[in-house]
Each structure stands twice: as structure tokens, then as C-alpha cells.
Scaffold this active site. Structure first.
Site, PDB file in Angstrom:
ATOM      1  N   ARG A 187       0.071  11.909  -5.056  1.00  0.00           N
ATOM      2  CA  ARG A 187      -0.764  13.120  -5.101  1.00  0.00           C
ATOM      3  C   ARG A 187      -0.075  14.131  -6.004  1.00  0.00           C
ATOM      4  O   ARG A 187       0.430  15.151  -5.545  1.00  0.00           O
ATOM      5  CB  ARG A 187      -0.972  13.712  -3.693  1.00  0.00           C
ATOM      6  CG  ARG A 187      -1.786  12.849  -2.759  1.00  0.00           C
ATOM      7  CD  ARG A 187      -1.838  13.443  -1.359  1.00  0.00           C
ATOM      8  NE  ARG A 187      -0.504  13.712  -0.837  1.00  0.00           N
ATOM      9  CZ  ARG A 187       0.327  12.787  -0.367  1.00  0.00           C
ATOM     10  NH1 ARG A 187      -0.051  11.524  -0.333  1.00  0.00           N
ATOM     11  NH2 ARG A 187       1.529  13.110   0.078  1.00  0.00           N
ATOM     12  N   ASP A 252       5.164   7.875   2.913  1.00  0.00           N
ATOM     13  CA  ASP A 252       3.927   8.557   2.558  1.00  0.00           C
ATOM     14  C   ASP A 252       2.717   8.170   3.402  1.00  0.00           C
ATOM     15  O   ASP A 252       2.056   9.027   3.963  1.00  0.00           O
ATOM     16  CB  ASP A 252       3.617   8.307   1.073  1.00  0.00           C
ATOM     17  CG  ASP A 252       2.637   9.312   0.506  1.00  0.00           C
ATOM     18  OD1 ASP A 252       2.759  10.506   0.827  1.00  0.00           O
ATOM     19  OD2 ASP A 252       1.751   8.911  -0.246  1.00  0.00           O
ATOM     20  N   THR A 253       2.401   6.895   3.508  1.00  0.00           N
ATOM     21  CA  THR A 253       1.092   6.500   4.026  1.00  0.00           C
ATOM     22  C   THR A 253       0.888   6.882   5.491  1.00  0.00           C
ATOM     23  O   THR A 253      -0.095   7.551   5.835  1.00  0.00           O
ATOM     24  CB  THR A 253       0.890   4.987   3.837  1.00  0.00           C
ATOM     25  OG1 THR A 253       1.204   4.647   2.486  1.00  0.00           O
ATOM     26  CG2 THR A 253      -0.548   4.604   4.117  1.00  0.00           C
ATOM     27  N   CYS A 358      -1.130  -5.283   3.218  1.00  0.00           N
ATOM     28  CA  CYS A 358       0.076  -4.477   3.423  1.00  0.00           C
ATOM     29  C   CYS A 358       1.024  -5.088   4.453  1.00  0.00           C
ATOM     30  O   CYS A 358       0.648  -5.314   5.609  1.00  0.00           O
ATOM     31  CB  CYS A 358      -0.320  -3.069   3.860  1.00  0.00           C
ATOM     32  SG  CYS A 358       1.077  -1.998   4.218  1.00  0.00           S
ATOM     33  N   LEU A 359       2.260  -5.322   4.038  1.00  0.00           N
ATOM     34  CA  LEU A 359       3.254  -5.882   4.950  1.00  0.00           C
ATOM     35  C   LEU A 359       3.717  -4.852   5.979  1.00  0.00           C
ATOM     36  O   LEU A 359       4.228  -5.214   7.037  1.00  0.00           O
ATOM     37  CB  LEU A 359       4.459  -6.394   4.148  1.00  0.00           C
ATOM     38  CG  LEU A 359       4.220  -7.672   3.344  1.00  0.00           C
ATOM     39  CD1 LEU A 359       5.380  -7.920   2.392  1.00  0.00           C
ATOM     40  CD2 LEU A 359       4.038  -8.869   4.275  1.00  0.00           C
ATOM     41  N   GLY A 360       3.540  -3.580   5.698  1.00  0.00           N
ATOM     42  CA  GLY A 360       3.962  -2.545   6.631  1.00  0.00           C
ATOM     43  C   GLY A 360       2.954  -2.232   7.713  1.00  0.00           C
ATOM     44  O   GLY A 360       3.163  -1.317   8.517  1.00  0.00           O
TER      45      GLY A 360
END
Length: 415
Positions: A187, A252-253, A358-360
Site C-alpha cells: 500500500r 502485513d496480511t 498460501c502456505l501461511g
């Protein structure tokens, strides 16, 4: 369809000759109109009845946007035509992006993905369970007697970021510097280019990686720095690019998703009460909130000329695949803007789709579920601070800039 100009014409790229005018919809992913109504609401304009399933915007250098879940999934699955080599928009950011394995396509990507799974997969998350629980409880308990907080700053940032810093074996005093760099990638505020932010992140990582190649520990960076890919040791450059991705994802996510979810719950006492009375619904609530408040929009680049759903795409075209639009697609979820914790089938691509799922996601879900359970146990009744104007920011990863919450400490519960 009538061309809708959302960004001033001075900032619009020329229309390529292969793009039909009736597919032009000038949507700016970094500054969509009606952002004050909510970032997901601002993106939902792409799914209005007069908007085609695939549109071209002249904003940010010009690119395609898939507006429906079916097209988003198909493009994610078809890495032969839609490559991850340039996953960010605008093009200069995508070309500077070289994180591993998300800038790779199968089969090259698979060995690196297997290594990444060693540091964020389910077994690792299970081992972190107690630390996740302890940190969530400690943070919430420190806020509970105060009767107010900026949820974004006081909880949504420190909780998942401190968990990640623990996982990576990095000092917490480095968080402000690292968070600033990751924000500039997803961002940007104009103070740094993507390439500058990435190189600053690499400057931070390189000495740490070299140190842990010489004296490895059990942390995520040590595991990556000393890992094996394709039967050989990973190179320092590859380790740097993998660890860069771990930092961007870890800082971040989930931070932003927690703020979106808590903003909704602060405005919806009936949904809070449902989870207080039926805590067994919290995992289902997590999934429904992930669908409704999805926040990522990355892209792909065409490897060759290709006809996709009746539209001629050209080699080198970029296409944006907004993960949030799958969950907001009424063709996939009835009444998609409505949050329903008892929804029978929850369809979304919040964690991506296909070879780059996504692995997370396991760590993210665990952190969300723990937050919902422990917050509502201690602070069941809360709201947005009177007079506060909540501002969202749109981008590759959208976010909530600040979330001031208030509650009566007398209604809280020490646990």
C-alpha cells in the site's frame, strides 16, 4: 458497456489496439471510487450487472481485471498461460518482484514451496499454539481495563507480527522498520518505490542470513538459509528472496484482516452475541469473515497470445486476479455482502488458489480463531469510538488505517 472513468484521464494509459472499447472500465486498484463506503464495497462495483466478467482498466499502466470467481480460479490454475513471473501491478512493481516461490511457476516453484512449508506448515503452527494463546490473552488483558484502544495499533499489528518475529528469530525492536518497508510494497504512500523498499528489506536480511548459515538455529530463517532444493543447498540469493516473502506475508496480511473483522463486529452486536452464545461457531465465523473481508489482489502476466472467455489477450498483458472478488461473487455466494456465520457453503479464494495457495493459511486461521475467542470472552461489548471516521486503504493488500474501539470496563471479564 459505457466506459467509467474512476481516475483522471491524465493518468490513463493509451488503450492497446487489441482491447475493445466496450471492455474498458477504468478502475484504480490503489484509489477506487467510493472507498469511504469500505474497501470491499469499493471493489464490488466491478461485479455490477453491467460490468463484463473480464475488463480492461487504463489505470496503473493498463491491465485486465477478472471480476468473477470462475475466471479468477481458472487463471490461477493455468500457470502455462498466466505466469507468476510478474505478480504485482503496476508493471514496474511486478518486474521488481522476485520473491520465492511466488514469482515462480511449476515445476520450478514446487521444491521451494516444500521448503517454505517446513517453516509455516501445520506442524509448526501446532507447536506455536501455546505461544499464540498466551500472547493473545496478554495483549487483550492489558487493554481490557482501559476501556479503549486503537485496535489496529494496539492488537492487530503486535499480535501476528510478534508471533512471526518469534518464528523468524528476529528482535521485536526491528518491527517498525520492517513494517514500514512491507507497507510500501503493498500500500505505497509514494515515499519509496517497490524496488527501493525491496532492496532495503534485502539489506536488512542479507547479514542475518549469512550469520545463520554459519551458526544455524531452529528459527525459520535458519531453516530456509540452510535448506535443500532440487537436491542441492539453497543459494544465498534464493534464501534472501524466500525470507523476503516470509517477512512481507508475516507482517502485513493477517494484521489487516483482523482489523477488518473487528470493525465489522464492533458495528454488529448481533453477530458478537451469536459467537458469545455459540462459541463452537467461531471456526465457521472465521471462514465467513475470510470470505467477506478478503483483502488481496495480485496478478499474472500472459506468456503468449491467448483467448480467454471469448476475449483476445496478448503476450505480456497483465491481469489482476482480485482474491476478494471470488467471495463477493453472488454467483458463488448468495447475498455475498451479508455476513452469515451459519452459511452452509462458503466459497472464496482469500488464500489464493492453485499452485500458489498460501502456505501461511494455517497460521492465519489459528491467529484469527484465537483472537475471536479470547477477545469476546474478555470484552464482549464494544463499539467504534464516537465520531471516529474509519479509513480504508486499497492496494495489493488492502487495510484499515486505524480502528478506535471503546467499551465499558465494568462489562468486561478478567480471565
Amino acid at each position: 458497456m459505457t466506459t467509467e472513468t474512476i481516475q483522471s484521464n491524465a493518468n490513463l494509459a493509451p488503450l492497446p489496439p487489441h482491447v475493445p472499447e466496450h471492455l474498458v472500465f477504468d478502475f484504480d486498484m490503489y484509489n477506487p471510487s467510493n472507498l469511504s463506503a469500505g474497501v470491499q464495497e469499493a471493489w464490488a462495483v466491478l461485479q455490477e450487472s453491467n460490468v463484463p466478467d473480464l475488463v480492461w482498466t487504463r489505470c496503473n499502466g493498463g491491465h485486465w481485471i477478472a471480476t468473477r470467481g470462475q475466471l479468477i480460479r481458472e487463471a490461477y490454475e493455468d500457470y502455462r498461460h498466466f505466469s507468476s513471473e510478474c505478480p504485482f501491478i503496476p508493471r514496474e512493481a511486478g518486474e521488481a518482484y522476485d520473491f520465492i516461490p511466488t514469482s515462480m511457476d511449476p515445476p520450478e516453484q514446487r521444491q521451494f514451496r516444500a521448503l517454505a512449508n517446513q517453516v509455516v506448515g501445520m506442524p509448526v503452527v501446532d507447536k506455536l499454539e501455546n505461544r499464540i494463546q498466551e500472547l493473545a490473552c496478554s495483549l487483550i488483558e492489558s487493554l481490557r481495563p482501559q476501556g479503549q484502544c486503537n485496535f489496529t495499533e494496539d492488537y492487530a499489528e503486535p499480535f501476528p507480527i510478534r508471533i512471526f518475529m518469534l518464528l523468524a528469530g528476529l528482535p521485536e525492536e526491528d518491527i517498525p522498520h520492517l513494517k514500514y518497508l512491507t507497507d510500501q510494497m503493498t500500500r505505497p504512500d509514494g515515499s519509496m518505490t517497490f524496488a527501493e523498499a525491496k532492496e532495503a528489506l534485502y539489506d536488512y536480511l542479507i547479514p542475518i542470513i549469512e550469520q545463520r548459515r554459519q551458526k544455524p538455529g531452529t528459527d525459520a530463517i535458519s531453516i530456509v538459509a540452510n535448506g535443500q532444493v532440487n537436491g542441492r543447498p539453497i543459494t544465498s540469493d534464493e534464501a534472501k528472496r524466500m525470507c523476503g516473502l516470509l517477512l512481507v506475508g508475516g507482517l502485513d496480511t493477517v494484521v489487516n484482516f483482523l482489523s477488518f473483522s473487528m470493525e465489522f463486529l464492533a458495528k454488529s452486536p448481533e453477530h458478537r452475541q451469536e459467537l458469545i452464545e455459540r462459541p463452537e461457531r467461531i471456526p465457521a465465523a472465521c471462514e465467513e469473515l475470510l470470505r467477506r473481508f478478503s483483502l488481496v489482489a495480485d496478478g499474472r502476466i500472459l506468456t503468449s497470445d491467448y483467448e480467454f472467455h471469448g476475449v483476445q489477450l496478448k503476450k505480456g498483458d497483465q491481469i489482476l486476479l482480485p482474491q476478494m472478488l471470488s467471495g463477493l461473487d453472488e454467483r458463488e455466494n448468495a447475498c455475498p455482502m451479508h455476513v452469515d456465520f451459519s452459511r452452509q457453503k462458503v466459497s472464496h479464494t482469500t488464500f489464493g488458489h492453485g499452485s500458489h495457495l498460501c502456505l501461511g493459511q494455517h497460521l492465519a486461521r489459528r491467529e484469527i480463531i484465537v483472537t475471536l475467542k479470547e477477545w469476546l470472552t474478555r470484552i464482549p461489548d464494544f463499539s467504534i469510538a464516537p465520531g471516529a471516521q474509519i479509513q480504508h486503504k486499497s492496494g495489493i493488500v488492502s487495510g484499515v488505517q486505524a480502528l478506535p474501539l471503546v467499551w465499558d470496563p465494568a462489562t468486561t471479564k478478567a480471565v
